[in-house]
Design a protein around this motif. Structure first.
Motif, PDB file in Angstrom:
ATOM      1  N   ARG A  43     -14.745  -1.737  -3.734  1.00 18.37           N
ATOM      2  CA  ARG A  43     -14.991  -3.139  -3.384  1.00 18.37           C
ATOM      3  C   ARG A  43     -13.711  -3.957  -3.313  1.00 18.37           C
ATOM      4  NH1 ARG A  43     -19.747  -5.335  -7.177  1.00 18.37           N
ATOM      5  NH2 ARG A  43     -19.375  -7.142  -5.840  1.00 18.37           N
ATOM      6  N   ILE A  44     -12.786  -3.740  -4.216  1.00 12.99           N
ATOM      7  CA  ILE A  44     -11.592  -4.575  -4.298  1.00 12.99           C
ATOM      8  C   ILE A  44     -10.364  -3.706  -4.553  1.00 12.99           C
ATOM      9  CG2 ILE A  44     -12.865  -6.590  -5.159  1.00 12.99           C
ATOM     10  CD1 ILE A  44     -11.915  -5.913  -7.960  1.00 12.99           C
ATOM     11  N   GLY A  45      -9.182  -4.329  -4.458  1.00 13.06           N
ATOM     12  CA  GLY A  45      -7.953  -3.646  -4.825  1.00 13.06           C
ATOM     13  C   GLY A  45      -7.133  -3.130  -3.668  1.00 13.06           C
ATOM     14  N   SER A  46      -7.622  -3.290  -2.419  1.00  7.18           N
ATOM     15  CA  SER A  46      -6.853  -2.836  -1.264  1.00  7.18           C
ATOM     16  C   SER A  46      -7.282  -3.632  -0.040  1.00  7.18           C
ATOM     17  CB  SER A  46      -7.055  -1.332  -1.025  1.00  7.18           C
ATOM     18  OG  SER A  46      -8.421  -1.043  -0.769  1.00  7.18           O
ATOM     19  N   ILE A  47      -6.504  -3.502   1.016  1.00  2.00           N
ATOM     20  CA  ILE A  47      -6.853  -4.108   2.296  1.00  2.00           C
ATOM     21  C   ILE A  47      -7.280  -2.979   3.217  1.00  2.00           C
ATOM     22  CG2 ILE A  47      -6.033  -5.460   4.260  1.00  2.00           C
ATOM     23  CD1 ILE A  47      -4.072  -6.849   2.440  1.00  2.00           C
ATOM     24  N   ALA A  48      -8.583  -2.869   3.403  1.00  2.00           N
ATOM     25  CA  ALA A  48      -9.147  -1.798   4.206  1.00  2.00           C
ATOM     26  C   ALA A  48     -10.456  -2.288   4.809  1.00  2.00           C
ATOM     27  CB  ALA A  48      -9.390  -0.545   3.360  1.00  2.00           C
ATOM     28  N   VAL A  49     -10.799  -1.743   5.944  1.00  2.90           N
ATOM     29  CA  VAL A  49     -12.049  -2.122   6.596  1.00  2.90           C
ATOM     30  C   VAL A  49     -13.223  -1.796   5.679  1.00  2.90           C
ATOM     31  CG1 VAL A  49     -13.565  -1.652   8.559  1.00  2.90           C
ATOM     32  CG2 VAL A  49     -11.100  -1.836   8.905  1.00  2.90           C
ATOM     33  N   GLY A  50     -14.102  -2.770   5.494  1.00  2.00           N
ATOM     34  CA  GLY A  50     -15.263  -2.611   4.621  1.00  2.00           C
ATOM     35  C   GLY A  50     -15.076  -3.176   3.235  1.00  2.00           C
ATOM     36  N   GLN A  51     -13.814  -3.461   2.855  1.00  2.00           N
ATOM     37  CA  GLN A  51     -13.545  -4.044   1.536  1.00  2.00           C
ATOM     38  C   GLN A  51     -13.886  -5.535   1.538  1.00  2.00           C
ATOM     39  OE1 GLN A  51     -11.546  -3.125  -1.495  1.00  2.00           O
ATOM     40  NE2 GLN A  51     -12.042  -1.008  -1.072  1.00  2.00           N
ATOM     41  N   GLN A  52     -14.197  -6.067   0.356  1.00  2.92           N
ATOM     42  CA  GLN A  52     -14.308  -7.505   0.227  1.00  2.92           C
ATOM     43  C   GLN A  52     -12.956  -8.135   0.545  1.00  2.92           C
ATOM     44  OE1 GLN A  52     -15.827  -8.260  -3.725  1.00  2.92           O
ATOM     45  NE2 GLN A  52     -17.933  -8.247  -2.993  1.00  2.92           N
ATOM     46  N   ALA A  53     -13.013  -9.267   1.214  1.00  3.11           N
ATOM     47  CA  ALA A  53     -11.784  -9.909   1.671  1.00  3.11           C
ATOM     48  C   ALA A  53     -11.183 -10.749   0.553  1.00  3.11           C
ATOM     49  CB  ALA A  53     -12.060 -10.761   2.894  1.00  3.11           C
ATOM     50  N   ASP A  54     -10.573 -10.074  -0.411  1.00  2.00           N
ATOM     51  CA  ASP A  54      -9.823 -10.732  -1.482  1.00  2.00           C
ATOM     52  C   ASP A  54      -8.345 -10.593  -1.120  1.00  2.00           C
ATOM     53  OD1 ASP A  54     -12.286 -11.019  -2.611  1.00  2.00           O
ATOM     54  OD2 ASP A  54     -11.879  -9.829  -4.405  1.00  2.00           O
ATOM     55  N   LEU A  55      -7.783 -11.648  -0.534  1.00  2.84           N
ATOM     56  CA  LEU A  55      -6.474 -11.577   0.094  1.00  2.84           C
ATOM     57  C   LEU A  55      -5.578 -12.709  -0.377  1.00  2.84           C
ATOM     58  CD1 LEU A  55      -7.789 -11.054   3.747  1.00  2.84           C
ATOM     59  CD2 LEU A  55      -6.998  -9.258   2.193  1.00  2.84           C
ATOM     60  N   VAL A  56      -4.267 -12.449  -0.381  1.00  8.50           N
ATOM     61  CA  VAL A  56      -3.284 -13.474  -0.728  1.00  8.50           C
ATOM     62  C   VAL A  56      -2.170 -13.453   0.312  1.00  8.50           C
ATOM     63  CG1 VAL A  56      -1.772 -14.425  -2.481  1.00  8.50           C
ATOM     64  CG2 VAL A  56      -3.762 -13.078  -3.178  1.00  8.50           C
ATOM     65  N   LEU A  57      -1.866 -14.612   0.863  1.00  8.85           N
ATOM     66  CA  LEU A  57      -0.736 -14.782   1.765  1.00  8.85           C
ATOM     67  C   LEU A  57       0.407 -15.400   0.975  1.00  8.85           C
ATOM     68  CD1 LEU A  57       0.411 -14.651   4.654  1.00  8.85           C
ATOM     69  CD2 LEU A  57      -0.486 -16.977   4.992  1.00  8.85           C
ATOM     70  N   TRP A  58       1.563 -14.728   0.975  1.00  7.30           N
ATOM     71  CA  TRP A  58       2.686 -15.117   0.134  1.00  7.30           C
ATOM     72  C   TRP A  58       3.787 -15.768   0.945  1.00  7.30           C
ATOM     73  CZ3 TRP A  58       2.176 -14.390  -5.102  1.00  7.30           C
ATOM     74  CH2 TRP A  58       1.143 -13.542  -5.518  1.00  7.30           C
ATOM     75  N   GLU A  59       4.497 -16.669   0.318  1.00  2.36           N
ATOM     76  CA  GLU A  59       5.666 -17.314   0.916  1.00  2.36           C
ATOM     77  C   GLU A  59       6.835 -16.340   1.005  1.00  2.36           C
ATOM     78  OE1 GLU A  59       9.646 -18.825   0.029  1.00  2.36           O
ATOM     79  OE2 GLU A  59       8.220 -18.100  -1.482  1.00  2.36           O
ATOM     80  N   GLY A  60       6.880 -15.349   0.117  1.00  2.00           N
ATOM     81  CA  GLY A  60       7.944 -14.348   0.093  1.00  2.00           C
ATOM     82  C   GLY A  60       7.479 -13.138  -0.697  1.00  2.00           C
ATOM     83  N   ASP A  61       8.402 -12.375  -1.195  1.00  2.00           N
ATOM     84  CA  ASP A  61       8.107 -11.155  -1.945  1.00  2.00           C
ATOM     85  C   ASP A  61       7.180 -11.458  -3.124  1.00  2.00           C
ATOM     86  OD1 ASP A  61       8.094  -8.839  -3.457  1.00  2.00           O
ATOM     87  OD2 ASP A  61      10.266  -8.551  -3.424  1.00  2.00           O
ATOM     88  N   PRO A  62       5.967 -10.892  -3.135  1.00  4.60           N
ATOM     89  CA  PRO A  62       5.029 -11.203  -4.225  1.00  4.60           C
ATOM     90  C   PRO A  62       5.469 -10.686  -5.589  1.00  4.60           C
ATOM     91  CG  PRO A  62       4.148  -9.489  -2.794  1.00  4.60           C
ATOM     92  CD  PRO A  62       5.373 -10.025  -2.118  1.00  4.60           C
TER      93      PRO A  62
END
Length: 421
Positions: free
Chosen positions: A360-379
């Motif tokens: 469900r969570i922990g990666s960016i992959a098709v079918g995953q819940q969209a729990d995403l963070v856009l960063w200003e720079g290196d997270p």
């Protein structure tokens, strides 16, 4: 009215005034450096399409469906929402105020209570939740702390999206070594003696009505589930000798364990890798704060990873109020030899896998819940920050009690400063 009551009322009003997560939305994040935390690795100049709170497509130059908000990332990093470590977020507001701390149970008659489930006290409206979210943290492992017994009780994974219930299987928290010896007759050797007796009770080798039984009927049933492979046992332990005994016990009883702390875990890295035991390290543990940590080193995470051990991160000390420092742990591990991608995985995919929620969570992959963070720079560099965050496709207000107070006192406000007459 006392000053403390006035403060608490103002705190409650401020917390109530903070808006929650916005309504669900569809969004296309365009032209991002997508750190998938999967075998696909990092994708440059890629788009991520979210519909219905789920990732529907990943790739370059995706078409934007009608009505979908488009966010131009401008090449900036996009990661999964981060893991905040093993914390008391939502069951502790002020550590020095006992009425706000619900993470441990202390019962004199039968102190070992594996049936204790700390998630029942979780408060999704805790002021600590938005404080963690503005740092890109989207989930945490809510852990039970030792109160009267070294078998602390159960916890679970909580998404910091305002939902009240944990996801995935529960986990059982145990404290071994010097930190738990005062709860086991002042000897770490007695921990294994008592644990073996509890296992014998749970497996039916000691009668439930024995006058020397250590567990309640509910406790026996819960422990039996973990002995049967349902959920993971998370053991807070540091000393290499204790970790060696833990691996022997886990192999003998055929149970799934994880290690929290593990200051000297690097000394048993090949054995941990062979057993598939994940280690949640405090990557800033470098000094012998106790006799259990004489072998502590800033290279712990790197050495474990090089041996094939799944490495994730968690903090010693006040992890709930300082969850934002989890990025600092990962960044320091990179500075001492851990590959960057492995450090990000330790804040995303690895804890999700360890706790049974990676579907469900922990990666960016098709079918995953969209729990995403856009960063200003290196997270993983604390000099940079999270610009935008989505949990289940819903935009998260990047505000907290701390940012509200910052803005009030730095820029001025129509509301006068507190205590001004």
């Amino acid at each position: 009215m006392s000053a403390s009551i006035v403060f608490l009322r103002r705190l409650a009003l401020l917390a109530a005034a903070l808006p929650g997560i916005a309504c669900a939305q569809d969004v296309l994040v365009r032209n991002a450096t997508v750190h998938t935390a999967t075998a696909r690795g990092t994708l440059t100049a890629n788009d991520v399409l979210v519909q219905g709170g789920v990732i529907r497509a990943i790739g370059p130059a995706l078409a934007a469906p009608a009505g979908v908000e488009v966010v131009d990332a401008g090449g900036r990093p996009l990661t999964p929402a981060l893991f905040g470590g093993i914390t008391d977020i939502g069951v502790e507001e002020v550590s020095g105020e006992a009425a706000t701390v619900d993470s441990a149970v202390k019962l004199e008659d039968q102190p070992q209570r594996p049936e204790f489930d700390v998630t029942l006290a979780y408060n999704p409206d805790s002021v600590l939740v938005p404080v963690a979210r503005v740092e890109g943290i989207g989930f945490t492992a809510l852990g039970a702390n030792s109160g009267g017994g070294f078998i602390a009780g159960q916890g679970g994974v909580l998404r910091l999206d305002g939902s009240a219930d944990p996801i995935g299987p529960r986990m059982l928290f145990v404290r071994m070594g010097a930190a738990g010896s005062e709860l086991s007759g002042s000897s770490r050797a007695a921990q294994w003696m008592l644990l073996d007796q509890m296992v014998a009770e749970a497996r039916g080798r000691i009668a439930a009505d024995s006058p020397h039984a250590l567990l309640t009927p509910a406790g026996r049933a819960v422990l039996a589930r973990y002995l049967g492979g349902s959920g993971r046992i998370v053991v807070r332990v540091d000393r290499a000798a204790d970790i060696r005994q833990l691996l022997r016990w886990a192999g003998r009883e055929q149970v799934r364990v994880a290690i929290a702390g593990g200051a000297e875990a690097w000394r048993l890295a090949p054995q941990l890798a062979a057993a598939g035991v994940p280690v949640f390290v405090d990557a800033l543990s470098n000094l012998p704060a106790s006799f259990d940590q004489i072998g502590a080193t800033l290279e712990n995470a790197a050495r474990l990873h090089a041996a094939g051990v799944p490495v994730a991160f968690s903090q010693d000390g006040d992890a709930s109020h300082n969850a934002r420092k989890i990025r600092q742990l990962a960044g320091n591990a990179v500075a001492h030899g851990l590959p960057w991608d492995a450090a990000l995985a330790g804040l995303t995919r690895v804890p999700a896998q360890a706790f049974g929620v990676a579907d469900r969570i922990g990666s960016i992959a098709v079918g995953q819940q969209a729990d995403l963070v856009l960063w200003e720079g290196d997270p993983l560099d604390v000099g940079h920050y999270a610009e935008r965050m989505w949990l289940g496709g819903r935009a998260v207000p990047m505000r907290s009690r701390q940012t509200e107070l910052r803005d009030r006192y730095l820029r001025g406000s129509a509301t006068p400063p507190a205590y001004r007459r």
